[in-house]
Write a protein that holds these residues in place. Structure first.
Motif, PDB file in Angstrom:
ATOM      1  N   ASP A 181       0.837  -1.189   0.000  1.00 20.76           N
ATOM      2  CA  ASP A 181       0.000   0.000   0.000  1.00 20.76           C
ATOM      3  C   ASP A 181       0.879   1.249   0.000  1.00 20.76           C
ATOM      4  O   ASP A 181       1.626   1.483   0.957  1.00 20.76           O
ATOM      5  N   PRO A 182       0.831   2.078  -1.042  1.00 19.58           N
ATOM      6  CA  PRO A 182       1.681   3.270  -1.079  1.00 19.58           C
ATOM      7  C   PRO A 182       1.224   4.358  -0.112  1.00 19.58           C
ATOM      8  O   PRO A 182       1.952   5.319   0.130  1.00 19.58           O
ATOM      9  N   GLY A 183       0.024   4.217   0.446  1.00 20.94           N
ATOM     10  CA  GLY A 183      -0.488   5.250   1.331  1.00 20.94           C
ATOM     11  C   GLY A 183       0.337   5.432   2.585  1.00 20.94           C
ATOM     12  O   GLY A 183       0.418   6.537   3.134  1.00 20.94           O
ATOM     13  N   ALA A 184       0.988   4.341   3.036  1.00 23.50           N
ATOM     14  CA  ALA A 184       1.781   4.441   4.269  1.00 23.50           C
ATOM     15  C   ALA A 184       3.007   5.331   4.090  1.00 23.50           C
ATOM     16  O   ALA A 184       3.499   5.913   5.060  1.00 23.50           O
ATOM     17  N   GLU A 185       3.514   5.447   2.855  1.00 20.01           N
ATOM     18  CA  GLU A 185       4.719   6.245   2.598  1.00 20.01           C
ATOM     19  C   GLU A 185       4.419   7.513   1.808  1.00 20.01           C
ATOM     20  O   GLU A 185       5.332   8.262   1.464  1.00 20.01           O
TER      21      GLU A 185
END
Length: 228
Positions: free
Chosen positions: A136-140
């Motif tokens: 999930d790219p949302g964490a970074e």
């Protein structure tokens, strides 16, 4: 007096058998191995059930991110950035690139305006669409460097939230001028629209409000056309 034969008889034939020498009934002889086999089978079934639970838990907590967008091999095709074309940016012909991987599909398009000696400012526009299929790219999102692409590295100012777009959207501009960047993350999809400028009059920042509004409109159009 007790004679020797009596002693011998009492010590051998006359003494009661010990527990180790007691005869074992036939049914008792077969019960030991059978119990061991049943215990082994039960242990294997229990271990299998526990392992299946571990796999289910791993699958639940490491599920692939949600993807609601398709991959485009040519991100330039049919995409002329109509809103930015109405501003002083005026993107020119686009050059595409793309890549596909089990963990990430990406597509890129670079636009550049026609440069002449008479032009006061030369613009370059870059569009990037990434589909993260494993993590999930949302964490970074927003945690990496915000320097401009290409020749124009520099510190970005504070992020401005853009609620008009799906997912989470942030707009940044270079602290000393030179570029604007709009980034959006929606599930496993991440989109970037970057505008940078240079030339004899590059020190004068173009109309930031007009360019910001145009970038948001073109980003919305990009996401709409790629949405599945």
């Amino acid at each position: 007096m007790i004679s020797e034969p009596e002693l011998d008889g009492e010590g051998e034939a006359g003494r009661p058998p010990t527990a180790a020498e007691e005869p074992v009934p036939p049914r008792e002889r077969g019960r030991g191995p059978r119990r061991g086999w049943l215990w082994a089978l039960g242990g294997a079934l229990l271990a299998s059930a526990v392992w299946a639970g571990v796999l289910v838990a791993q699958d639940r907590f490491s599920a692939a991110p949600r993807l609601s967008y398709r991959h485009a091999e040519d991100l330039c095709e049919g995409r002329d950035l109509a809103a930015l074309a109405k501003t002083e940016v005026k993107p020119g012909h686009g050059l595409p690139a793309h890549g596909e991987h089990p963990a990430l599909d990406w597509s890129y398009c670079a636009y550049q305006s026609d440069y002449t000696e008479k032009e006061a400012v030369y613009y370059q526009v870059q569009v990037l669409a990434e589909l993260h299929k494993k993590t999930d790219p949302g964490a970074e999102f927003g945690a990496g460097p915000v320097a401009g692409w290409g020749l124009f590295a520099g510190d970005g100012g504070p992020a401005q939230q853009v609620p008009a777009l799906p997912g989470r959207a942030e707009f940044r501009t270079a602290a000393g001028g030179g570029w604007h960047r709009l980034q959006v993350v929606d599930g496993g999809a991440e989109f970037t629209l970057h505008v940078q400028w240079f030339g004899p009059a590059a020190g004068s920042d173009p109309d930031p409000d007009a360019i910001r509004a145009a970038m948001i409109e073109d980003m919305r159009d990009l996401m709409t056309t790629l949405r599945t």
